[in-house]
Design a protein around this motif. Structure first.
Motif, mmCIF file in Angstrom:
data_model
loop_
_atom_site.group_PDB
_atom_site.id
_atom_site.type_symbol
_atom_site.label_atom_id
_atom_site.label_comp_id
_atom_site.label_asym_id
_atom_site.label_seq_id
_atom_site.Cartn_x
_atom_site.Cartn_y
_atom_site.Cartn_z
ATOM 1 N N LEU A 1 -18.074 -26.601 -45.491
ATOM 2 C CA LEU A 1 -17.260 -27.431 -46.382
ATOM 3 C C LEU A 1 -16.008 -27.926 -45.659
ATOM 4 O O LEU A 1 -15.640 -29.099 -45.771
ATOM 5 N N ASN B 1 -22.254 -24.320 -54.001
ATOM 6 C CA ASN B 1 -22.708 -25.048 -52.806
ATOM 7 C C ASN B 1 -24.230 -24.922 -52.624
ATOM 8 O O ASN B 1 -24.870 -24.083 -53.234
ATOM 9 N N VAL C 1 -15.937 -20.956 -53.118
ATOM 10 C CA VAL C 1 -17.297 -21.435 -52.848
ATOM 11 C C VAL C 1 -18.306 -20.312 -53.066
ATOM 12 O O VAL C 1 -18.088 -19.187 -52.618
#
Ligand code: GDP
Length: 479
Positions: A260, A361, A330
């Motif tokens: 990310l 994710n 995340v």
């Protein structure tokens, strides 16, 4: 109520006049010393500029050039000579007689060649001739104290020099040109006008209660509070543009944190592997999202581990999480994790919706589309860091979370300014309470005085010396 007659205005005119004068900052300091500094960055370049400012600036420049100086603001070519008369360098001399100079003092600019050896030698020669080495920000400090600019404008120069984006630079120029100061001064004028009415009420005690209660003062107070609010909102945009946002990425190992960071940064900054525990230290990356400057921090994956290095990484991760303006938590959509479980285990005290964005994710591996939604009162977004799915929506969510909506005329601002406005609002609310609840004129007046002092700190009308020292001390030398 026919109090506002000639006597009243005659009596208060001086009072208002004094307040107005003081907030325009019309005063002049006389410095005895003449300061000198290299104004261009020390390095190799075609031109290197040295600045001189103070009562002996002309005398020192004359001794250096061993010739009379060119007329005011006219470029004159001169040799710069050492004590034995030998030529050290040659270049342009520009003279700015007081008060028409940056500092408001006699000032000279020497434009020689840009090399560290020659520039340092020239500076040393000026010090021998009686100049004093300027401290950081001392030229700007003198400009401020001589009424050439207010504090907001002086800070804007530093911000313009330090700007990391076009948008920040443009906003700094707006503040330098007085956009922010004008807004503050307009509110100050309103506040002074309000104080005038309150003082009038106090001066005529037999009428005080009526006067305070007739709604006029409350209406003026409303207007001042609204005006401060409007400036606060614009200044918040300018502060975000200047100071940016600290965004921290956290989550379990292998959730896709480093992926990310790389996707948001637009390049391969962090190492991505499928080996859990790769990121063991914090990693910072400065990026810009929708024009908002961001320091993005990748952290070690949160998990129980016996590895001492990893444990230290996790300790550091939690410290970063606690200090973040915004946390991107995340998790891997394929692992069936409960998104908030990790947060509750590692940083339950820091679970605030306005500081947390949940990121599911690896949506590319699921049949779930990239999407923004709510999850138990928190913003939640599904993305694929690897396949760049939902990333623009995430970027928009980050900037929206920060409340970043720069306008055409955003001006640069600092936390210091926002703090001062917050205190102004506090005293204004206090004044309102004294007025509405207690009808206590003297106390209203005192709160309004404190509100004016707090607001005046922004442009430097009311500033303690230590605050000024702190502000100008953070500038670079020669500025
Ligand atoms: P971190 O430990 O949380 O920093 O995770 P990494 O970014 O190192 O990623 C761990 C593994 O997951 C790597 O093999 C990545 O290629 C993979 N990965 C990360 N994001 C995604 C994604 O969105 N989709 C898929 N399919 N794999 C991903």
């Amino acid at each position: 109520m026919v109090i506002l007659g000639g006597f009243f205005f005659g009596y208060h005119l001086g009072f208002l006049f004094n307040m107005t004068l003081s907030f325009l900052g019309e005063f002049k300091m006389q410095y005895q010393t003449t300061i000198a500094a290299i104004a261009t960055p020390l390095g190799r370049g075609g031109v290197g500029v040295i600045r001189l400012s103070g009562p002996k600036a002309y005398e020192i420049a004359e001794q250096l050039t061993q010739k009379s100086l060119p007329a005011a603001r006219m470029a004159g070519f001169r040799q710069f000579c050492d004590a034995d008369g030998s030529v050290m360098d040659e270049g342009i001399v520009l003279c700015f007689p007081n008060p028409h100079s940056f500092t408001g003092e006699d000032a000279v600019e020497l434009q020689g060649h840009g090399g560290p050896v020659i520039q340092n030698a020239l500076l040393a020669r000026l010090l021998d001739l009686g100049a004093t080495a300027a401290k950081a920000g001392e030229f700007s400090m003198r400009a401020f104290e001589n009424g050439k600019m207010d504090l907001v404008q002086a800070e804007a120069i530093a911000d313009l020099i330090d700007a990391t984006s076009q948008a920040a630079a443009r906003s700094a120029v707006r503040s330098l040109q007085g956009v922010f100061s004008t807004k503050i001064n307009t509110v100050l004028e309103k506040l002074i006008h309000l104080r005038l009415h309150v003082e009038a009420a106090i001066d005529f005690p037999e009428e005080e209660i009526d006067f305070l209660a007739d709604g006029k003062i409350l209406a003026l107070l409303d207007d001042v509070q609204d005006s401060v609010k409007v400036v606060q909102q614009s200044a918040r945009q300018g502060q975000l543009l200047r100071e940016g946002l600290q965004v921290v990425i956290a989550g379990k190992p292998n959730a896709g944190k480093s992926s990310l960071l790389n996707t948001l940064a637009g390049h391969e900054r962090a190492i991505v592997t499928d080996i859990a525990g790769t990121t063991r230290d914090v990693l910072h990356e400065k990026i810009s999202l929708n024009g908002l400057p961001i320091t993005l921090t990748d952290t070690a994956g949160l998990r129980e581990t016996g590895d001492l290095v990893e444990q230290e990484g996790i300790r550091r991760a939690i410290k970063e999480i606690e200090q973040a303006d915004l946390l991107l938590l995340v998790y891997d959509l394929n692992q069936g994790d409960e998104p908030l479980q990790l947060a509750q285990r590692y940083f339950a005290d820091h679970l605030e919706p306005k500081r947390l964005l949940l990121i599911g994710n690896k949506c590319d591996l699921t049949d779930q589309a990239a999407e923004l939604s709510d999850y138990q009162g928190f913003r939640h977004i599904r993305v694929s860091a690897k396949q760049d799915m939902g990333v623009q929506a995430l970027i928009d969510a980050i900037t929206a979370h920060a409340g970043f909506q720069p306008e055409e005329d955003t001006f640069i601002a600092r936390t210091r300014h926002l703090d001062a406005m917050k205190r102004t609002q506090h005293y204004l609310s206090e004044a309102r309470e004294q007025l509405v609840v207690f009808n206590a004129g003297e106390l209203v007046a005192e709160s309004l005085r404190l509100a004016q002092n707090a607001l005046g700190e922004i442009t430097g009308d009311f500033s303690a010396d230590d605050l000024l020292g702190k502000i100008f001390g953070s500038f670079c030398i020669g500025k």
